[in-house]
Structure formats: C-alpha cells, structure tokens
Design an enzyme around this catalytic site. Sequence first.
Site, PDB file in Angstrom:
ATOM      1  N   LYS A  91       0.834  -1.201   0.000  1.00 43.41           N
ATOM      2  CA  LYS A  91       0.000   0.000   0.000  1.00 43.41           C
ATOM      3  C   LYS A  91       0.874   1.258   0.000  1.00 43.41           C
ATOM      4  O   LYS A  91       0.685   2.155  -0.795  1.00 43.41           O
ATOM      5  CB  LYS A  91      -0.924  -0.032   1.222  1.00 43.41           C
ATOM      6  CG  LYS A  91      -1.842   1.154   1.308  1.00 43.41           C
ATOM      7  CD  LYS A  91      -2.802   1.063   2.471  1.00 43.41           C
ATOM      8  CE  LYS A  91      -3.417   2.438   2.704  1.00 43.41           C
ATOM      9  NZ  LYS A  91      -4.405   2.464   3.764  1.00 43.41           N
ATOM     10  N   GLU A 133      10.436  -4.742   4.535  1.00 44.76           N
ATOM     11  CA  GLU A 133      10.493  -6.153   4.131  1.00 44.76           C
ATOM     12  C   GLU A 133      10.189  -6.290   2.645  1.00 44.76           C
ATOM     13  O   GLU A 133      10.893  -6.977   1.891  1.00 44.76           O
ATOM     14  CB  GLU A 133       9.466  -6.987   4.920  1.00 44.76           C
ATOM     15  CG  GLU A 133       9.740  -7.120   6.404  1.00 44.76           C
ATOM     16  CD  GLU A 133       9.059  -6.045   7.238  1.00 44.76           C
ATOM     17  OE1 GLU A 133       8.836  -4.926   6.727  1.00 44.76           O
ATOM     18  OE2 GLU A 133       8.775  -6.322   8.419  1.00 44.76           O
ATOM     19  N   GLY A 157      -4.917  -1.523   4.748  1.00 40.04           N
ATOM     20  CA  GLY A 157      -4.145  -2.683   4.297  1.00 40.04           C
ATOM     21  C   GLY A 157      -4.838  -4.009   4.587  1.00 40.04           C
ATOM     22  O   GLY A 157      -4.955  -4.878   3.720  1.00 40.04           O
ATOM     23  N   ARG A 158      -5.328  -4.175   5.806  1.00 42.29           N
ATOM     24  CA  ARG A 158      -5.923  -5.465   6.182  1.00 42.29           C
ATOM     25  C   ARG A 158      -7.345  -5.636   5.641  1.00 42.29           C
ATOM     26  O   ARG A 158      -7.987  -6.636   5.895  1.00 42.29           O
ATOM     27  CB  ARG A 158      -5.882  -5.639   7.704  1.00 42.29           C
ATOM     28  CG  ARG A 158      -6.504  -4.505   8.485  1.00 42.29           C
ATOM     29  CD  ARG A 158      -6.135  -4.597   9.962  1.00 42.29           C
ATOM     30  NE  ARG A 158      -6.588  -3.440  10.720  1.00 42.29           N
ATOM     31  CZ  ARG A 158      -5.922  -2.303  10.860  1.00 42.29           C
ATOM     32  NH1 ARG A 158      -4.748  -2.157  10.270  1.00 42.29           N
ATOM     33  NH2 ARG A 158      -6.403  -1.323  11.585  1.00 42.29           N
ATOM     34  N   GLU A 203      -4.924  -6.256  14.771  1.00 41.63           N
ATOM     35  CA  GLU A 203      -4.375  -4.957  14.351  1.00 41.63           C
ATOM     36  C   GLU A 203      -5.483  -3.894  14.396  1.00 41.63           C
ATOM     37  O   GLU A 203      -5.220  -2.710  14.574  1.00 41.63           O
ATOM     38  CB  GLU A 203      -3.760  -5.049  12.942  1.00 41.63           C
ATOM     39  CG  GLU A 203      -2.720  -3.969  12.674  1.00 41.63           C
ATOM     40  CD  GLU A 203      -1.985  -4.117  11.356  1.00 41.63           C
ATOM     41  OE1 GLU A 203      -2.621  -4.010  10.296  1.00 41.63           O
ATOM     42  OE2 GLU A 203      -0.756  -4.348  11.373  1.00 41.63           O
ATOM     43  N   HIS A 253      -5.461 -32.809  17.776  1.00 42.79           N
ATOM     44  CA  HIS A 253      -4.339 -33.642  18.222  1.00 42.79           C
ATOM     45  C   HIS A 253      -3.182 -32.782  18.711  1.00 42.79           C
ATOM     46  O   HIS A 253      -2.040 -33.248  18.772  1.00 42.79           O
ATOM     47  CB  HIS A 253      -3.922 -34.564  17.080  1.00 42.79           C
ATOM     48  CG  HIS A 253      -5.051 -35.458  16.659  1.00 42.79           C
ATOM     49  ND1 HIS A 253      -5.319 -36.651  17.282  1.00 42.79           N
ATOM     50  CD2 HIS A 253      -6.025 -35.268  15.745  1.00 42.79           C
ATOM     51  CE1 HIS A 253      -6.400 -37.182  16.733  1.00 42.79           C
ATOM     52  NE2 HIS A 253      -6.862 -36.368  15.799  1.00 42.79           N
ATOM     53  N   LYS A 303       9.297  -0.724  14.229  1.00 38.99           N
ATOM     54  CA  LYS A 303       9.905  -0.382  12.924  1.00 38.99           C
ATOM     55  C   LYS A 303      10.994   0.663  13.120  1.00 38.99           C
ATOM     56  O   LYS A 303      12.085   0.566  12.555  1.00 38.99           O
ATOM     57  CB  LYS A 303       8.850   0.215  11.988  1.00 38.99           C
ATOM     58  CG  LYS A 303       7.846  -0.768  11.429  1.00 38.99           C
ATOM     59  CD  LYS A 303       6.950  -0.041  10.417  1.00 38.99           C
ATOM     60  CE  LYS A 303       5.722  -0.846  10.092  1.00 38.99           C
ATOM     61  NZ  LYS A 303       4.745  -0.121   9.263  1.00 38.99           N
TER      62      LYS A 303
HETATM   63  O1  LIG Z   1       1.041  -2.713   2.250  1.00 38.77           O
HETATM   64  P1  LIG Z   1       2.138  -2.097   3.042  1.00 38.77           P
HETATM   65  O2  LIG Z   1       2.102  -0.600   2.999  1.00 38.77           O
HETATM   66  O3  LIG Z   1       3.476  -2.630   2.612  1.00 38.77           O
HETATM   67  O4  LIG Z   1       1.940  -2.478   4.542  1.00 38.77           O
HETATM   68  C1  LIG Z   1       1.976  -3.815   4.963  1.00 38.77           C
HETATM   69  C2  LIG Z   1       1.412  -3.984   6.338  1.00 38.77           C
HETATM   70  O5  LIG Z   1       2.180  -3.252   7.269  1.00 38.77           O
HETATM   71  C3  LIG Z   1       1.345  -2.682   8.259  1.00 38.77           C
HETATM   72  O6  LIG Z   1       1.327  -1.316   8.059  1.00 38.77           O
HETATM   73  C4  LIG Z   1       1.839  -2.999   9.636  1.00 38.77           C
HETATM   74  O7  LIG Z   1       3.203  -2.805   9.749  1.00 38.77           O
HETATM   75  C5  LIG Z   1      -0.022  -3.296   8.008  1.00 38.77           C
HETATM   76  O8  LIG Z   1      -1.042  -2.523   8.476  1.00 38.77           O
HETATM   77  C6  LIG Z   1       0.009  -3.473   6.530  1.00 38.77           C
HETATM   78  O9  LIG Z   1      -0.967  -4.376   6.095  1.00 38.77           O
END
Ligand SMILES: O=P(O)(O)OC[C@H]1O[C@](O)(CO)[C@@H](O)[C@@H]1O
Length: 535
Positions: free
Chosen positions: A199, A205, A258-259, A344, A375, A504
């Site tokens: 987003k 990452e 995002g979620r 979240e 199990h 972060k």
């Molecule tokens: O889509 P992006 O901006 O890479 O964010 C990834 C995820 O990181 C977050 O901001 C949390 O660190 C989430 O809310 C989001 O879904």
Amino acid sequence: MMDIWTKLQENYSAAEGRPIISLFDDPQRFDRFSVEANGLLLDFSKTSIDGAAFDLLLELAEMRDVAGQRDAMFRGERINRSEDRSVLHTALRAGDGGPLVIDGEDVRPGISKTLQAMEDFADGIRSGRIATAGGGAFTDVVNIGIGGSDLGPVMAVRALSPYHNGPRCHFVSNVDGAQISDTLRKLDPRSTLVIIASKTFTTIETMTNAQTAISWLKNGLGSAAASHLAAVSTALEKTAGMGISPERVFGFADWVGGRYSLWGPVGLPVMLAIGPAEFRNFLAGARDMDIHFLTEPGQRNMPLLMGLVGIWHRNICRYSTRAILPYDQRLAKLPAYLQQLDMESNGKRVSISGDLLERDSGPVVWGEAGTNGQHAFYQLLHQGTEIIPAEFLVAARSHEPSLRDHHDLLKANCLAQSEALMLGRSLEQAAEIAAELGFSGKEQSVQAGFRTFPGNRPSLTLAYPLLTPYSLGQIIALYEHRVFVEGAIWGINSFDQWGVELGKELASTLVPMIKGAPADGKDPSTRGLIRALSA
Ligand SMILES: O=P(O)(O)OC[C@H]1O[C@](O)(CO)[C@@H](O)[C@@H]1O
C-alpha cells in the site's frame, strides 16, 4: 439508573454455573440463537447468553449507536480519525451502487476502471496474450508483500484451490532471505511474473524482497525484466522509481486499509488464480454480507450478533482469547488472516478520542484447522484452566465427492467438539468409566478426575454449503464487520495501527549496530544480544 454494562454483569453473575445445555429447555433456542444470511448460518446457541442477556446486548448496540457508526462508514465519513481517512473497502465490492462522493469526487468510476484494468491484465496473463519476454505464457506468479498485502491473497488463493485454472501463485512476505530464496529456487525467471504489493511502497520487508526479486529477474532476462513485473499500491509515484511501467501498476486509494484491501488490486493474485468471473463471485458474497449488515434488524443481523457475542465473552465473561477452528483444510490460513484483521484493528488501549479505555478491548485471536488442532491443543480447550470460546467453520459439502467418507468424518468431528465443549463429562460419569476400566477405591476417584470434562465451554459455528468464492466473500466480510461492531462498542478506531510503528523505528536504529556500529544508547540486554548475534 443501572447502566447496561452493570445489568449485563449482573445477568452473568446471577447465572454463573448454569449449564449452557439447560438453556435448551427453550425448544426455540436454536432458532432464536442462530441466524442465516444467503446460505451462511451462524449458530450462537452454544453460548451462555440467555434471552435477557440477548436483549441487553442489543440495547448496548443501540446505546453505542453501532448502526449510526456503520452508516457513517458506508457513507464515506472520515471515521479513521487519527489518519483523517474514510474507510471504504466496502465500495470495492459494491458494484454499481450509485455515486459515492469523497472529497467532492465520485469514486465509483475509478473503482470500476481499476477492476476492469485488473481483469484485462488477469485475462491477458491467463490466456498468454500478455506474454513473457520470450513470447511464452507465464506459468508462475510471485506476490511480494506483507501483512495486508500478503495474508488476504495467501488465505484466499489457498481457500479457492478447486477453482484454480491460472498460473501457480507463490507468496514471499518475510524479510528472512530463507523465504525468497526457497521460493525463487524452484522457479524460472523466464516464465515468472513478480507482483510487488505494498500500500505504502515503503515497507522495508517488501522493498528488500522486491530488490532481490528484480535482481533475480534481471539476471535471467536482462533489460526485459520490466515486462515480468507488476505492482499494487496507493503510492504510484514510488512504483515508477522501481522501474515498473504505469500500465502494470494497479492503484487504490488511502481509504482502503491494508488489512481490508483484498477486494481490490491486492486481490490480483486471487484473480490470476481463479479468473475474473470467479473473483466477481467472491466480491458478490462480500457485497451480499454488506447489504445484510446494512439492512437486517438487530435480532437477525449476523455481524452485529457475532460482535455482541464477542463483547459478551470478552467484557462480561472476561475470556482473553478466542480460537478460530476451520474444519476446512483450505481455510488453514484463515486464523493468521483473522489475527491481523482483528488484532491490528482492535488491539487498542485508547479510545477514538485518545482516552484510556475503561474496558478490555480485542482478545488474542489464534487457531488452526480442524481436525489437526484436536491432536495438538484441544486438550487445553477441554480441560485447561482457561475458558476459550471456540469458533468452528464447516461446509455441508466438499469439493471431493468421491471422498464422501472423509467429509462425513470431518463434519462429525466438528460437531463432536462443540458438543463436548458444551456438555463435558461429569465426575460421576467419569467414575463409572473408571470403574468399568477396573479401578476402585482411591485410584478410581483419581482416574475419574483425569477423565472429567467441566463442559459449559462456549462456541460459535459457522456453516456454509460449500467453500466457494461467494461463500468465502461472505465469511471474510462477516468477520470484517464483526471487528467493526466490537470496535464501535469499545469506542476505538479500528482502522489505524500505531502499535506497529515503534518496533519499525527501533529496527532502523539497530541495523547499523547489527553491522558493527557501536550500540550506544541501547539497554544492556539489547547490547548483550547484539554481541551474541554478531556474525
Ligand atoms: O502494504 P504495506 O504498505 O506494505 O503495509 C503492509 C502492512 O504493514 C502494516 O502497516 C503494519 O506494519 C499493516 O497494516 C500493513 O498491512
């Protein structure tokens, strides 16, 4: 006058120890404490909520103006106050629902245009019309994203495997190089499309994995690498900087969290896997749940009722976790998906206006597919000292008609668990079993203790005809709205996530220290660990 919370608490205290099964003295209980919406059934009769508590919970929803808050969300008001944003993921699946004006602009045409662009692209990739640099068809897609840009597509692609007729989809989320390395090792850059989904297009990452994947494509394809790339983001200016051509970029607005983003471009891997027509069925299931949520009265409103059961368990019974237990192997990623959606959104300790909350908010959400969980951790569900409300999901039919016995066993196990949790087994019954096994005297009562189940442990069951794109859409939208209802009652902003920021920031200060810079200002434990981890 006594407030509703106190009345609910008194109702609970007065009935403490009352067996849930005794509530079925009311022959109408199952009908009154279950609700159906377009083929999806929610049974909440195996909870300790009685008629009086049910009425009080509905009163609580009215007092908190859940319906008004819901309408404000659907109207596009800026209910995400801390980020000053509207919350309109529902618009992505609303179809042609008339104009929806945000900041003076009707956003509907843009949504349709993006959906159309996604469909053209997906059709092109699936048919081979959009070809690889070598002129062949793409066989594999790697989605690089994390959190909301990963969990939804991962969960839905897996859930809908019987509908797959497109390229194979792979997912890389973790910055741990193990994941991208294990994924790319199996693939050929000459037939692989890489989607970079973020987003913000700043998430470290995803940016790190994206660079690694682009290098991999360049090594295999040279200057043609760009034709194997696509991106999904709200930050279109940043995607260009990564060399992704604009017609390969699928944008969405900041009013999609995002979620909550699976319904738009973040869902591209799902569309590539199952095709645009089935993706539209997925949207239709969610849309029908939206309409249900908007129009059904409180007593029959599934997301509202599911949210109220959540409030009952969290704030009145004081249960601190809930378990998501899909008796559907293809929903194995649902617990992880719901962890982000729920925790979240509602893992907050201040209200929307910044005051400390007076009550507990979101519980810990966890789970595993049944029967595997049976199990592993069900021992604790049945006989542990914590009471954990369980949420079962199960389909009437499977996609494997030739394996009918498997599905019958699966359903029987699912129902057995909710029955066992509710009924338990008394000490007397256990003593009889121990006697039959040949134990007597003191040893008989010891053995009976091991075999006693306290019971009276609540559960919900969601039953659906078959796991289709439509029913998956319904289920996910149901959980989204349940999170909304709970957040509205707690008075929190379910659409921001400030709690992810501190880690972060600290990670960025630690990177140079991990690489050898002095760990000045860090606490002794962190300094010690940096030393221990120095390579
Ligand atoms: O889509 P992006 O901006 O890479 O964010 C990834 C995820 O990181 C977050 O901001 C949390 O660190 C989430 O809310 C989001 O879904």
